[in-house]
Motif scaffolding. Structure first.
Motif, PDB file in Angstrom:
ATOM      1  N   ASN A 255      92.196 -35.048  47.073  1.00 57.78           N
ATOM      2  CA  ASN A 255      93.228 -34.073  46.687  1.00 57.78           C
ATOM      3  C   ASN A 255      94.609 -34.702  46.933  1.00 57.78           C
ATOM      4  O   ASN A 255      94.952 -35.525  47.703  1.00 57.78           O
ATOM      5  CB  ASN A 255      93.130 -32.842  47.778  1.00 57.78           C
ATOM      6  CG  ASN A 255      91.703 -32.448  47.558  1.00 57.78           C
ATOM      7  OD1 ASN A 255      91.051 -31.915  46.618  1.00 57.78           O
ATOM      8  ND2 ASN A 255      91.004 -32.590  48.832  1.00 57.78           N
ATOM      9  N   ALA A 256      95.765 -34.215  46.234  1.00 55.37           N
ATOM     10  CA  ALA A 256      96.898 -34.772  46.007  1.00 55.37           C
ATOM     11  C   ALA A 256      97.926 -33.823  46.140  1.00 55.37           C
ATOM     12  O   ALA A 256      97.945 -32.658  45.654  1.00 55.37           O
ATOM     13  CB  ALA A 256      97.176 -35.521  44.911  1.00 55.37           C
ATOM     14  N   ILE A 257      99.144 -34.294  46.926  1.00 55.61           N
ATOM     15  CA  ILE A 257     100.371 -33.444  47.064  1.00 55.61           C
ATOM     16  C   ILE A 257     101.435 -34.188  46.161  1.00 55.61           C
ATOM     17  O   ILE A 257     101.628 -35.568  46.486  1.00 55.61           O
ATOM     18  CB  ILE A 257     100.833 -33.286  48.515  1.00 55.61           C
ATOM     19  CG1 ILE A 257      99.670 -32.558  49.172  1.00 55.61           C
ATOM     20  CG2 ILE A 257     102.347 -32.632  48.508  1.00 55.61           C
ATOM     21  CD1 ILE A 257     100.397 -32.301  50.767  1.00 55.61           C
ATOM     22  N   ILE A 258     102.041 -33.657  45.270  1.00 58.07           N
ATOM     23  CA  ILE A 258     103.153 -34.239  44.494  1.00 58.07           C
ATOM     24  C   ILE A 258     104.596 -33.546  45.259  1.00 58.07           C
ATOM     25  O   ILE A 258     104.648 -32.735  45.428  1.00 58.07           O
ATOM     26  CB  ILE A 258     103.219 -33.730  43.014  1.00 58.07           C
ATOM     27  CG1 ILE A 258     101.839 -34.089  42.327  1.00 58.07           C
ATOM     28  CG2 ILE A 258     104.302 -34.161  42.360  1.00 58.07           C
ATOM     29  CD1 ILE A 258     101.878 -33.490  40.974  1.00 58.07           C
ATOM     30  N   ILE A 259     105.353 -34.795  45.712  1.00 58.39           N
ATOM     31  CA  ILE A 259     106.702 -34.197  46.231  1.00 58.39           C
ATOM     32  C   ILE A 259     107.935 -34.845  45.245  1.00 58.39           C
ATOM     33  O   ILE A 259     107.887 -36.092  45.049  1.00 58.39           O
ATOM     34  CB  ILE A 259     106.886 -34.844  47.550  1.00 58.39           C
ATOM     35  CG1 ILE A 259     105.545 -34.522  48.382  1.00 58.39           C
ATOM     36  CG2 ILE A 259     108.167 -34.247  48.139  1.00 58.39           C
ATOM     37  CD1 ILE A 259     105.717 -35.103  49.832  1.00 58.39           C
ATOM     38  N   MET A 260     108.446 -33.756  44.469  1.00 61.19           N
ATOM     39  CA  MET A 260     109.493 -34.135  43.609  1.00 61.19           C
ATOM     40  C   MET A 260     110.964 -34.465  44.484  1.00 61.19           C
ATOM     41  O   MET A 260     110.912 -33.771  45.583  1.00 61.19           O
ATOM     42  CB  MET A 260     109.813 -33.093  42.696  1.00 61.19           C
ATOM     43  CG  MET A 260     108.507 -32.634  41.809  1.00 61.19           C
ATOM     44  SD  MET A 260     107.867 -34.282  40.878  1.00 61.19           S
ATOM     45  CE  MET A 260     109.147 -34.272  39.621  1.00 61.19           C
ATOM     46  N   PHE A 277      96.157 -34.422  57.957  1.00 63.07           N
ATOM     47  CA  PHE A 277      95.732 -34.775  59.576  1.00 63.07           C
ATOM     48  C   PHE A 277      95.139 -33.496  60.155  1.00 63.07           C
ATOM     49  O   PHE A 277      94.674 -33.742  61.324  1.00 63.07           O
ATOM     50  CB  PHE A 277      96.873 -35.458  60.312  1.00 63.07           C
ATOM     51  CG  PHE A 277      97.363 -36.724  59.749  1.00 63.07           C
ATOM     52  CD1 PHE A 277      96.387 -37.747  59.158  1.00 63.07           C
ATOM     53  CD2 PHE A 277      98.853 -36.909  59.612  1.00 63.07           C
ATOM     54  CE1 PHE A 277      96.853 -38.868  58.647  1.00 63.07           C
ATOM     55  CE2 PHE A 277      99.364 -38.147  59.105  1.00 63.07           C
ATOM     56  CZ  PHE A 277      98.394 -39.010  58.635  1.00 63.07           C
ATOM     57  N   GLY A 278      95.473 -32.546  59.646  1.00 63.95           N
ATOM     58  CA  GLY A 278      94.544 -31.439  60.177  1.00 63.95           C
ATOM     59  C   GLY A 278      93.305 -31.658  59.910  1.00 63.95           C
ATOM     60  O   GLY A 278      92.797 -32.058  59.129  1.00 63.95           O
ATOM     61  N   THR A 279      92.359 -30.827  60.865  1.00 61.92           N
ATOM     62  CA  THR A 279      90.864 -31.071  60.907  1.00 61.92           C
ATOM     63  C   THR A 279      90.644 -32.800  60.750  1.00 61.92           C
ATOM     64  O   THR A 279      89.542 -33.054  60.338  1.00 61.92           O
ATOM     65  CB  THR A 279      90.110 -30.345  59.894  1.00 61.92           C
ATOM     66  OG1 THR A 279      91.079 -29.253  59.238  1.00 61.92           O
ATOM     67  CG2 THR A 279      88.737 -29.980  59.986  1.00 61.92           C
ATOM     68  N   SER A 280      91.572 -33.429  61.308  1.00 56.80           N
ATOM     69  CA  SER A 280      91.539 -35.002  61.209  1.00 56.80           C
ATOM     70  C   SER A 280      91.152 -35.362  59.706  1.00 56.80           C
ATOM     71  O   SER A 280      90.203 -36.439  59.491  1.00 56.80           O
ATOM     72  CB  SER A 280      90.391 -35.470  62.380  1.00 56.80           C
ATOM     73  OG  SER A 280      90.722 -35.208  63.427  1.00 56.80           O
ATOM     74  N   GLY A 281      91.695 -34.629  58.853  1.00 60.51           N
ATOM     75  CA  GLY A 281      91.457 -35.138  57.486  1.00 60.51           C
ATOM     76  C   GLY A 281      89.917 -34.786  57.034  1.00 60.51           C
ATOM     77  O   GLY A 281      89.595 -35.178  55.948  1.00 60.51           O
ATOM     78  N   ALA A 286      91.461 -31.725  51.862  1.00 57.94           N
ATOM     79  CA  ALA A 286      92.424 -32.349  52.869  1.00 57.94           C
ATOM     80  C   ALA A 286      93.243 -33.264  51.806  1.00 57.94           C
ATOM     81  O   ALA A 286      92.712 -33.718  50.662  1.00 57.94           O
ATOM     82  CB  ALA A 286      91.648 -33.491  53.616  1.00 57.94           C
ATOM     83  N   ALA A 287      94.624 -33.266  52.260  1.00 63.35           N
ATOM     84  CA  ALA A 287      95.538 -34.025  51.351  1.00 63.35           C
ATOM     85  C   ALA A 287      95.363 -35.742  51.591  1.00 63.35           C
ATOM     86  O   ALA A 287      95.750 -36.041  52.575  1.00 63.35           O
ATOM     87  CB  ALA A 287      96.852 -33.497  51.517  1.00 63.35           C
ATOM     88  N   SER A 288      94.627 -36.309  50.592  1.00 62.85           N
ATOM     89  CA  SER A 288      94.556 -37.662  51.103  1.00 62.85           C
ATOM     90  C   SER A 288      95.443 -38.562  50.188  1.00 62.85           C
ATOM     91  O   SER A 288      95.461 -39.797  50.438  1.00 62.85           O
ATOM     92  CB  SER A 288      93.010 -38.137  50.747  1.00 62.85           C
ATOM     93  OG  SER A 288      92.754 -37.967  49.599  1.00 62.85           O
ATOM     94  N   SER A 392      96.998 -41.756  51.689  1.00 66.71           N
ATOM     95  CA  SER A 392      97.597 -42.907  50.726  1.00 66.71           C
ATOM     96  C   SER A 392      98.984 -42.423  50.000  1.00 66.71           C
ATOM     97  O   SER A 392      98.967 -41.205  49.583  1.00 66.71           O
ATOM     98  CB  SER A 392      96.389 -43.254  49.866  1.00 66.71           C
ATOM     99  OG  SER A 392      95.538 -43.795  50.245  1.00 66.71           O
ATOM    100  N   ILE A 393     100.178 -43.342  49.954  1.00 63.45           N
ATOM    101  CA  ILE A 393     101.206 -42.733  49.371  1.00 63.45           C
ATOM    102  C   ILE A 393     101.474 -43.537  48.086  1.00 63.45           C
ATOM    103  O   ILE A 393     101.374 -44.821  48.218  1.00 63.45           O
ATOM    104  CB  ILE A 393     102.395 -42.632  50.250  1.00 63.45           C
ATOM    105  CG1 ILE A 393     102.113 -41.972  51.550  1.00 63.45           C
ATOM    106  CG2 ILE A 393     103.847 -42.410  49.563  1.00 63.45           C
ATOM    107  CD1 ILE A 393     103.296 -41.919  52.545  1.00 63.45           C
TER     108      ILE A 393
END
Ligand code: UN1
Length: 496
Positions: A255-260, A277-281, A286-288, A392-393
Motif C-alpha cells: 500500500n502506498a501514500i502519495i504526498i503532493m 509503523f502502527g501495528t508495527s507495520g 499498512a503504508a509501506s 520505502s520512500i
C-alpha cells in the motif's frame, strides 16, 4: 498464568484426539507462555466438520432476525469484556493496547452491523414479462464454511468472517492462526455464552499447511474464506478452483501514500507514522511505500526521520509504548532479511534497520522503525510485501507519475493521497487501482459497514465486511424464484 485452549466441537471444549499440544507465546517477552493449545489431528477436523453439517439444517431454518439476536448478545458481551480481551490481543499478538482494544471494537461493530443485517438480507423483486407471474431473489446460506484466519487482527478478522457466515445461516469451522489461538478461543467462548446452538460454530487449531489445508479441502465443506499470505491464499485458490468450491481470499498488500507538494505536511507525516509503523507495520493495509513529490522530498524525509526516531518501542501494555514487537521469530527474520535486501539494492537507510534489544526488549521480537529513501520502483523493497515496520520512500515529479508508481505493483489493496487540491484528489480517486482509497488520511482504518477487499493479487475479488455488495454476497447465494399463478402454461420469450 497460561490459558489452556481446547478444540470446540459440537458445543464442547475437547482435547485433540491424541492429546498433543503446542504453545502460543507473548511476542514482547517470549519467556511468557500465553496459551497451551490442543493440536488438532485430521480426525478432529472431521468431527468438527461433521458437527457443523449436523447443525446446518436447524440453523438454516432459524429466522435470520433470531440469528441476529444472538449476534446482538455477542456484541453486548464483547463490550463487557472489551478491556480483558484487548489485553489478551496485546499479550498474544503484540500490538499496543489502544490497538488491541480497537481490534475488539471492530468485532463489536461487526456484531451489531451483522445483527441488523438479519432483519434485512434483502433480495429483489422484478416484474415478469408474463401476466399472473412474479419473480424474486432470495438469499440462502451456502452450507458449512471453513474460515481460516490470520494473527494480525486476531479477534476482528475471525469476527468479520464468523458473523457474516452465521447471519446468512451457514455453520462454521474456524481454524485460527497458530500464533493467536487464545484470542480466537475467547471469541468462540463469547458466541457460546451468547447462546449459539451446539455445532453451529466449531474451532480446530494447528498449522495452516496441514490442518488449514485439510479443512479447506475437506469433502464436506461448501465454501472457504481465507485471510493470510499470498502464497497460502493462491495455493488454496488453485486447489479449491479445481474442486469447484467458492473461496474468498484476502491476501497481501503493498500500500502506498502519495504526498503532493500542496499537502498539509504535518497531517501527511502523522498519516505515514500511523500507517507505516502502527501495528508495527503488520496490517494488510499498512503504508509501506510513500511516494513524495520532488518539491518537498528532502524536507519531508527529514521531518519523518526526526519523528520516527521519537517513537518508543516496548511491550504493548505499557502506556508509553508507540510501537510493539513483531509477532514471531519467523516474521522477525523475514523483515530483517528485507532490510538487508534494501541495503544491498542500494536504497538509502535513513533511520532504523536493527533489531532492538534494550532492557526487557531483549526477550521479544522488536525491530526499530525503519525508513529507506531513494527507493526505485523496481526494487524488491518497493514491490514485495514486508509486513513489518519498514517504509520505502520514492520520489515523483507529478501526479501521473505518482499514480503509475502506486499502480505498478501486483498488489492493489489500499492507497492514499494527501493534497489540498480537489481536482488532484479526484483524479487519484478515479485512477488508483486499489480496493480502498483514502483522501487526506492514511492507508489503514477501514470501517466495517463498507466492503473491504483487494484488487489484483491482493484478493480474490470477494470482499469482507459490508452488507449487500460486500460480505453478504459471498456468505450467501442467490436463488431466483418464478411463481406462475395463471393456472396455464405460459412461455417466456415466446408468448406475447
Ligand atoms: C488487515 O490489515 O488485515 O483497515 C485488516 C484497517 C483495519 C483492518 C485491517 N480496520 O486497517
Amino acid at each position: 498464568m497460561s490459558i489452556h485452549v481446547r478444540n470446540f466441537i459440537a458445543g464442547s471444549w475437547v482435547e485433540s484426539r491424541d492429546g498433543r499440544t503446542f504453545v502460543s507465546l507473548n511476542p514482547a517477552d517470549t519467556r511468557k507462555t500465553i496459551a497451551t493449545v490442543s493440536l488438532s489431528q485430521k480426525e478432529d477436523v472431521d468431527r468438527a466438520v461433521f458437527a457443523a453439517r449436523q447443525a446446518f439444517h436447524g440453523w438454516r431454518l432459524t429466522p435470520a432476525p433470531r440469528r441476529g439476536e444472538i449476534l446482538y448478545r455477542a456484541g453486548e458481551l464483547l463490550i463487557g469484556k472489551k478491556n480483558r480481551l484487548g489485553e489478551l490481543v496485546t499479550s498474544e499478538m503484540g500490538k499496543v493496547l489502544p490497538e488491541g482494544l480497537g481490534d475488539v471494537q471492530e468485532a463489536i461493530d461487526m456484531a451489531f452491523f451483522m445483527a441488523g443485517e438479519g432483519r434485512r438480507l434483502y433480495g429483489e423483486t422484478a416484474p415478469s414479462e408474463l401476466p399472473d407471474k412474479d419473480c424474486k431473489t432470495v438469499r440462502e446460506p451456502i452450507g458449512v464454511m471453513a474460515l481460516v484466519t490470520p494473527w494480525n487482527f486476531p479477534i476482528a478478522i475471525p469476527a468479520w468472517k464468523i458473523f457474516a457466515a452465521l447471519i446468512c445461516g451457514n455453520t462454521v469451522v474456524l481454524k485460527p492462526s497458530s500464533l493467536t489461538p487464545a484470542c480466537a478461543a475467547a471469541l468462540v467462548e463469547v458466541m457460546e455464552e451468547a447462546g449459539l446452538p451446539a455445532g453451529v460454530l466449531n474451532m480446530v487449531c494447528g498449522p495452516g499447511e496441514e490442518i488449514g489445508e485439510y479443512l479447506a479441502t475437506h469433502a464436506d465443506i461448501d465454501a472457504v474464506s481465507f485471510t493470510g499470505s499470498c502464497d497460502a491464499g493462491e495455493r488454496l485458490e488453485g486447489l479449491l478452483g479445481g474442486m469447484h468450491r467458492p473461496v474468498a481470499a484476502e491476501m497481501g498488500g503493498k500500500n502506498a501514500i502519495i504526498i503532493m507538494d500542496d499537502a498539509d505536511l504535518s497531517l501527511a507525516l502523522e498519516g505515514v507514522l500511523w500507517g507505516g509503523f502502527g501495528t508495527s507495520g503488520q496490517r494488510c493495509t499498512a503504508a509501506s511505500r510513500i511516494v513524495v513529490h520532488e518539491n518537498i522530498y528532502e524536507p519531508f524525509i527529514e521531518k519523518l526521520r526526526v519523528a520516527s526516531q521519537k517513537l518508543r518501542l516496548g511491550g504493548g501494555l505499557r502506556n508509553e509504548t508507540h510501537v510493539g514487537p513483531v509477532v514471531s521469530e519467523q516474521q522477525l527474520k523475514k523483515i530483517m532479511e528485507y532490510i538487508e535486501i534494501g541495503i544491498v539494492e542500494g536504497a538509502q537507510l535513513v533511520t532504523g534497520g536493527n533489531r532492538f534489544t534494550d532492557g526487557d526488549c531483549a526477550y521479544g521480537y522488536f525491530i526499530e522503525p525503519t525508513i529507506f529513501a531513494g527507493v526505485e520502483p523496481g526494487m524488491r523493497i518497493a514491490r514485495e510485501e514486508i509486513f513489518g515496520p519498514v517504509v520505502s520512500i520514492l520520489k515523483s515529479s507529478c501526479l501521473d507519475e505518482a499514480i503509475s508508481i502506486v499502480n505498478g505493483v501486483p498488489f492493489g489493496l489500499s492507497a492514499s493521497i494527501y493534497s489540498r487540491n480537489v481536482n488532484v484528489t479526484a483524479r487519484a480517486e478515479r485512477d488508483l487501482q486499489t480496493g480502498l482509497v483514502y483522501i487526506n488520511a492514511s492507508t489503514i482504518g477501514a470501517e466495517i459497514q463498507l466492503p473491504f477487499g483487494g484488487w489484483k493479487h491482493s484478493g480474490s475479488g470477494h470482499p469482507e465486511a459490508g452488507g449487500k455488495g460486500g460480505a453478504l454476497d459471498f456468505y450467501s447465494r442467490i436463488k431466483v424464484i418464478y411463481r406462475d399463478f395463471s393456472g396455464k402454461l405460459q412461455k417466456a420469450q415466446i408468448d406475447k
